[in-house]
Design a protein around this motif. Structure first.
Motif, short mmCIF file in Angstrom:
data_model
loop_
_atom_site.label_atom_id
_atom_site.label_comp_id
_atom_site.label_asym_id
_atom_site.label_seq_id
_atom_site.Cartn_x
_atom_site.Cartn_y
_atom_site.Cartn_z
N VAL A 1 16.15 -14.31 -2.77
CA VAL A 1 15.22 -14.53 -3.88
C VAL A 1 15.52 -13.53 -4.98
O VAL A 1 15.38 -12.31 -4.79
N THR A 2 15.93 -14.02 -6.13
CA THR A 2 16.28 -13.13 -7.24
C THR A 2 15.11 -12.90 -8.20
O THR A 2 15.13 -11.94 -8.96
N THR B 1 0.81 -1.21 0.00
CA THR B 1 0.00 0.00 0.00
C THR B 1 0.85 1.27 0.00
O THR B 1 0.31 2.38 -0.01
N ILE B 2 2.17 1.14 0.04
CA ILE B 2 3.12 2.22 -0.25
C ILE B 2 3.89 1.73 -1.47
O ILE B 2 4.62 0.75 -1.39
N ASN B 3 3.77 2.41 -2.61
CA ASN B 3 4.24 1.76 -3.84
C ASN B 3 5.75 1.81 -4.05
O ASN B 3 6.25 1.20 -5.00
N HIS B 4 6.48 2.52 -3.18
CA HIS B 4 7.95 2.42 -3.29
C HIS B 4 8.53 1.41 -2.30
O HIS B 4 9.74 1.33 -2.11
N THR B 5 7.66 0.62 -1.68
CA THR B 5 8.11 -0.52 -0.88
C THR B 5 8.68 -1.60 -1.79
O THR B 5 8.18 -1.82 -2.89
N GLY B 6 9.71 -2.29 -1.32
CA GLY B 6 10.29 -3.37 -2.10
C GLY B 6 9.37 -4.57 -2.16
O GLY B 6 8.70 -4.93 -1.19
N VAL B 7 9.36 -5.21 -3.32
CA VAL B 7 8.56 -6.41 -3.52
C VAL B 7 9.03 -7.54 -2.60
O VAL B 7 8.23 -8.21 -1.95
N GLY B 8 10.36 -7.74 -2.53
CA GLY B 8 10.90 -8.90 -1.82
C GLY B 8 10.56 -8.95 -0.35
O GLY B 8 10.06 -9.97 0.15
#
Length: 467
Positions: free
Chosen positions: A192-193, A126-133
């Protein structure tokens, strides 16, 4: 350390390099640490090379995806950072298969924009500059959780580099035990790559925005929120309630609203809140890819941040009354901005997956985030901030009858205490992970013994290997 290991193909940044300050910078300034080297890897093979080099030289490692940790989990003092953000940060969509292939260093903005071009989406931060991983490996909640579950429920496959330097595919049919572990237990088992995520049809526009109330309207808004939560939000709906202070230090209640539909439908769903007459209303129909940027204004890069998580059965009028007065008082006392945010997301879909299916533990509860922010360089405030957030946690838990104190760890991704050692019993290790993972902890210990017996990966909720 000035030269990278042989066969490394990425960028090797050491303290004498002009890019070093940028390489160690993090979303939270207080999470920056002075690494001996930052390795911007280009492939899983580069990760293997750096892991081998670090092990041979007895250097601790950290893994950076989006760099959003407040505890310093993506940073390391006098060690090596394996940084995925420069070269492994893309998102490729297979619209026919409804799959997204996402680099371990990507942020959610990249995913949201790539997928919606095809009329598709997945559960995202819900914060779009958070990392996916970090979000995925810790479980992952989002505005679409009501419809599609947690982010880990939409993880189809991952490419994992283990402590032994193996490059493994983890899925329901391949290395299934590892796949079970990475869905909730963070980076305990490797780097995780690439993530492969399930996508779902998604309308191009949604209803979302922020409304706000000062006293004396707050009590009515909280009562309306309680009614919405207790009668059941629809699967297309989410509601965040935050208690904070305005720039003048006066109490202010803010509400983040979401409905996966039109503005007309959204305003009807939240009619009880709009009828009270908010003093601010930014809600409208917006492009889907803007949804996860609604809260970005309160999460700028380069500030100091401290997070404390707690689980709650939901907001209460008496608790809200205390928060209305105490949050501004503690903010002024500490010289920081404090927000207590209830994340009210429908749980039915999430709870359709049993706790035994993934490492992440689920419950019929709401996440509450206590967030302290300050933008000066004074990290000495941490002790007073810890005390203030602990007091607010006690206020939130007052009268809580449904969630046992022993199980109220809060959401694992909302932890701000730094893990300084892999040794069981050290600060932040051992008992915290055992409480967080509950009945799944013994199985995780067996996996830790198999995949990382030497505790190479210890920077987030470290699991003690089975003896």
């Amino acid at each position: 350390m000035s030269s990278p290991p042989e066969s490394f193909t990425g960028d090797w940044i050491t303290p004498d390099h002009p890019q070093y300050p940028e390489a160690i910078a993090r979303w939270a300034a207080n999470a920056e640490r002075r690494a001996k080297a930052v390795a911007f890897v280009k492939s899983a093979e580069d990760v293997v090379t750096v892991l081998r080099y670090a092990t041979q030289n007895s250097l601790p490692i950290a893994v950076r995806g989006g760099g959003h940790s407040t505890s310093g989990a993506s940073s390391i003092e006098n060690g090596i950072v394996i940084d995925l953000s420069r070269y492994l940060s893309g998102a490729r969509v297979d619209p026919g298969a409804k799959l997204a292939y996402v680099g371990g260093g990507a942020i959610w903005e990249t995913v949201d924009k790539a997928t919606i071009e095809h009329g598709l989406a997945t559960v995202a931060g819900t914060i779009n500059h958070t990392g996916v991983g970090g979000l995925i490996l810790g479980g992952g909640f989002g505005f679409l959780t009501g419809e599609h579950g947690l982010v880990i429920d939409n993880l189809v496959q991952a490419t994992v580099v283990t402590a032994r330097g193996e490059i493994l595919i983890a899925s329901a049919t391949e290395n299934a035990d590892l796949f079970w572990g990475i869905r909730g237990a963070g980076c305990n088992f490797g780097v995780v790559t690439e993530f492969v995520l399930q996508l779902h049809p998604q309308r191009r526009t949604v209803f979302g925005g922020i409304i706000a109330y000062p006293p004396p309207l707050i009590s009515g808004a909280v009562s309306a929120t309680i009614s919405l939560w207790e009668t059941g939000l629809s699967e297309k709906q989410s509601l965040f309630y935050g208690q904070t202070a305005d720039p003048a230090g006066n109490p202010l209640a803010i509400f983040v609203l979401f409905y996966n539909g039109s503005e007309e439908e959204g305003r009807a769903r939240f009619k009880s809140l709009f009828d009270i007459g908010p003093v601010m209303d930014t809600c409208k129909e917006i492009p889907y890819e803007e949804l996860n940027s609604i809260q970005n204004f309160n999460a700028n890069h380069g500030n100091n941040y401290y997070l404390k998580g707690v689980f709650s059965s939901g907001p209460r009028v008496d608790v809200a009354e205390d928060l209305v007065s105490r949050v501004p008082e503690l903010s002024a006392k500490c010289g920081v901005n404090i927000t207590v945010l209830y994340e009210l997301i429908p749980v039915t879909k999430m709870l359709s997956v049993p706790n035994s299916a993934t490492a992440h533990i689920r419950g019929r509860r709401a996440n509450v985030l206590i967030l302290a922010t300050w933008n000066d360089k004074n990290t000495d405030k941490l002790d007073t901030v810890r005390s203030a957030t602990s007091e607010l946690r006690r206020i939130i838990l007052r009268g809580e009858r449904d969630i046992p104190e022993s199980e109220n760890t809060g959401y694992g991704n909302y932890a701000s205490e730094e893990i300084t050692s892999a040794v069981p019993g050290s600060v932040g290790s051992g008992s915290g992970a055992e409480a967080l993972f509950g009945k799944n902890y013994a199985r995780l210990q067996r996996l830790k013994k198999e995949y990382d017996p030497d505790l190479i990966f210890f920077k987030w909720q470290p699991i003690t290997p089975q003896a």
